[in-house]
Scaffold this active site. Structure first.
Site, short mmCIF file in Angstrom:
data_model
loop_
_atom_site.label_atom_id
_atom_site.label_comp_id
_atom_site.label_asym_id
_atom_site.label_seq_id
_atom_site.Cartn_x
_atom_site.Cartn_y
_atom_site.Cartn_z
N CYS A 416 44.26 46.08 42.05
CA CYS A 416 44.81 45.24 41.10
C CYS A 416 44.21 43.76 40.79
O CYS A 416 44.81 42.64 40.57
CB CYS A 416 46.39 44.70 41.70
SG CYS A 416 47.40 46.19 41.76
N ASN A 417 42.80 44.04 40.78
CA ASN A 417 41.94 42.73 40.83
C ASN A 417 40.77 43.13 39.72
O ASN A 417 39.62 43.41 40.20
CB ASN A 417 41.43 42.40 42.18
CG ASN A 417 40.82 40.85 41.86
OD1 ASN A 417 40.19 40.41 41.02
ND2 ASN A 417 40.94 40.03 42.94
#
Length: 487
Positions: A416-417
């Protein structure tokens, strides 16, 4: 180089402290000599008494940045409290309601004490998770024309998502880059970005105290440097707080997001926004809900929000889960969190050294690490990829497949980055434009297919409360199989 590790059945039955496998005894003796900070009788006892299920099931857990493991005693104490007590909806004054209200307020006090925040300066807003805390800021911050939302490339998607509120209200969105190979914030670039944004309209700067991708610790002094220039500052501490003490008496951001299950595993479904009172008062909620209002009318469309935290807590809080917060935070006290950090960083330093030393028979390295190659200026999360003997990238899903087969829990992907992932993997904006042009809706498989041999993610491992040398040793032995058994 690490010696061969036999299966988990080799653990001595009288040693469940996590450094008792005969096969890695020599390696542990050398490790313990070089990293004496690893030693902790307190954590050894925790592993035996509160995390014995790891050894009982033969599991190696390496995903503490994804979720902490809960100590068994915390769950038992919580269950006993619920069995013995009577707790009703806190939005009343009856006896069971008052009991629930005390749980909520006691949890607030415990959070403020844990992060060393002055109750006259900060308040705690309980949310469903850290993302919920970030969304409260996103939807309520007074973005507008002339304003700016500045954030670093290295951010969780829940921080990236705030840009949609900023853009919708006419504010500029600016990303400050991170620099490979260590993936640290470009100090000069960030300084210029802070100075270039026009003053006069509300400006928000957001960044993580610790990267959930690479484990980099970003400088906390950027908080005061930005605030001195008129910025509001949002500090994402979800990846930082499990192993590091956050002192809001020394570092004073306007907003901090926290996740409790990442800190001590239980309960899930509870996070917090810790906010300066003046910063919270400047937010403008776009709606109201049960529990947030002092008054609302229907025949005349008027409502007045509560003051402080209650104005941001939609509906009924998860008050039964909140009963575990104070106890969980207390367990991180008495030097335990300091010991966790010391042990995790000793394991991190050894792991990085061992992974970077792995070689194929032709001398090529097996592992490429994204982020700092040593333990300075980083936390215990490590991102890397495996390469074959020709230097080609091994699909991170194959690493996960082998790990799964050995009951080793690690994580793969971009976590999620996407910004840190793009910087680490060398994916340019131009490449992304080309990918997007050929797809009305991008999927992960389509994304992989258009990257021309570049990776679409990485492997991440992270250490925490119950981590031991045996866990680290098992990881290194797993990755070494890509040199001895490439398949």
């Amino acid at each position: 180089m690490t010696t061969s590790l036999r299966g988990r059945e080799d653990r001595r039955p009288d040693d469940a402290s996590g450094h008792g496998r005969r096969a890695c005894g020599d390696a542990f003796a050398d490790f313990a000599r070089r990293w004496p900070a690893y030693a902790s009788a307190l954590l050894d006892a925790d592993r035996r008494e509160d995390f014995a299920r790891l050894d009982r099931h033969g599991d190696v857990y390496l995903d503490y940045t994804g979720a902490g493991l809960y100590p068994e005693s915390l769950v038992r104490a919580h269950a006993d409290r619920l069995i013995d007590g009577l707790f009703g909806n806190p939005h009343s004054t009856n006896p069971t309601s008052r009991a629930a209200t005390e749980i909520v307020e006691s949890a607030r006090r415990a959070v403020l004490a844990h992060v060393r925040a002055d109750p006259d300066e900060y308040v705690v807003v309980f949310t469903a998770n850290a993302s919920g805390a970030l969304k409260l800021v996103a939807e309520s911050f007074p973005f507008g024309p002339g304003g700016t939302y500045l954030l670093t490339y290295d951010n969780h998607n829940s921080v990236n998502g705030i840009r949609e509120y900023a853009r919708a209200r006419g504010a500029d969105v600016v990303y400050a880059p991170v620099r490979p190979p260590e993936l640290r914030i470009d100090d000069e670039g960030l300084r210029r970005a802070l100075e270039a944004a026009p003053s006069g309209a509300p400006r928000l700067f957001a960044y993580p105290a610790q990267s959930n991708f690479s484990g980099v610790l970003h400088p906390l002094d950027w908080v005061e440097r930005a605030r001195a220039q008129g910025w509001s500052v949002l500090l994402d501490a979800a990846a930082f707080a499990p192993t590091h003490a956050l002192d809001l008496g020394a570092t004073k951001p306007d907003f901090v997001s926290l996740s409790f299950y990442k800190m001590f595993g239980f309960p899930t479904g509870v996070g917090a926004l810790v906010a300066r009172r003046d910063a919270l008062a400047a937010l403008r909620r776009p709606w109201f809900a049960g529990g947030t209002i002092a008054y609302a009318a229907v025949s005349q469309p008027r409502h007045d929000l509560h003051e402080g935290a209650e104005a941001f807590e939609d509906g009924t809080l998860n008050f039964l889960a909140l009963a575990a917060i104070e106890d969980g935070l207390a367990r991180l006290g008495n030097g335990r969190q300091t010991a966790i950090d010391a042990r995790a960083m000793a394991l991190t330093a050894w792991t990085l050294e061992e992974l970077l030393a792995l070689r194929h028979p032709n001398g090529r390295p097996v592992v490429h690490v994204y982020g700092p190659p040593g333990s300075d200026g980083r936390g215990s999360a490590m991102a890397f990829n495996v390469h074959d003997a020709n230097g080609a990238l091994v699909d991170h899903r194959e690493v996960e497949r082998r790990a799964n087969a050995g009951r080793i829990s690690l994580r793969t992907g971009c976590f999620c980055n996407p910004g840190a992932g793009e910087a680490a993997l060398g994916i340019s904006g131009e490449e992304l434009v080309g990918c997007f042009a050929n797809h009305d809706r991008m999927t992960i498989d389509a994304f992989r297919s258009c990257l021309s041999g570049k990776g679409s993610g990485a492997v991440r491992v992270s250490y925490g409360w119950a981590s031991t040398f045996d866990d680290a040793h098992a990881l290194v032995e797993l990755i070494a199989t890509f040199a001895t058994d490439p398949r």
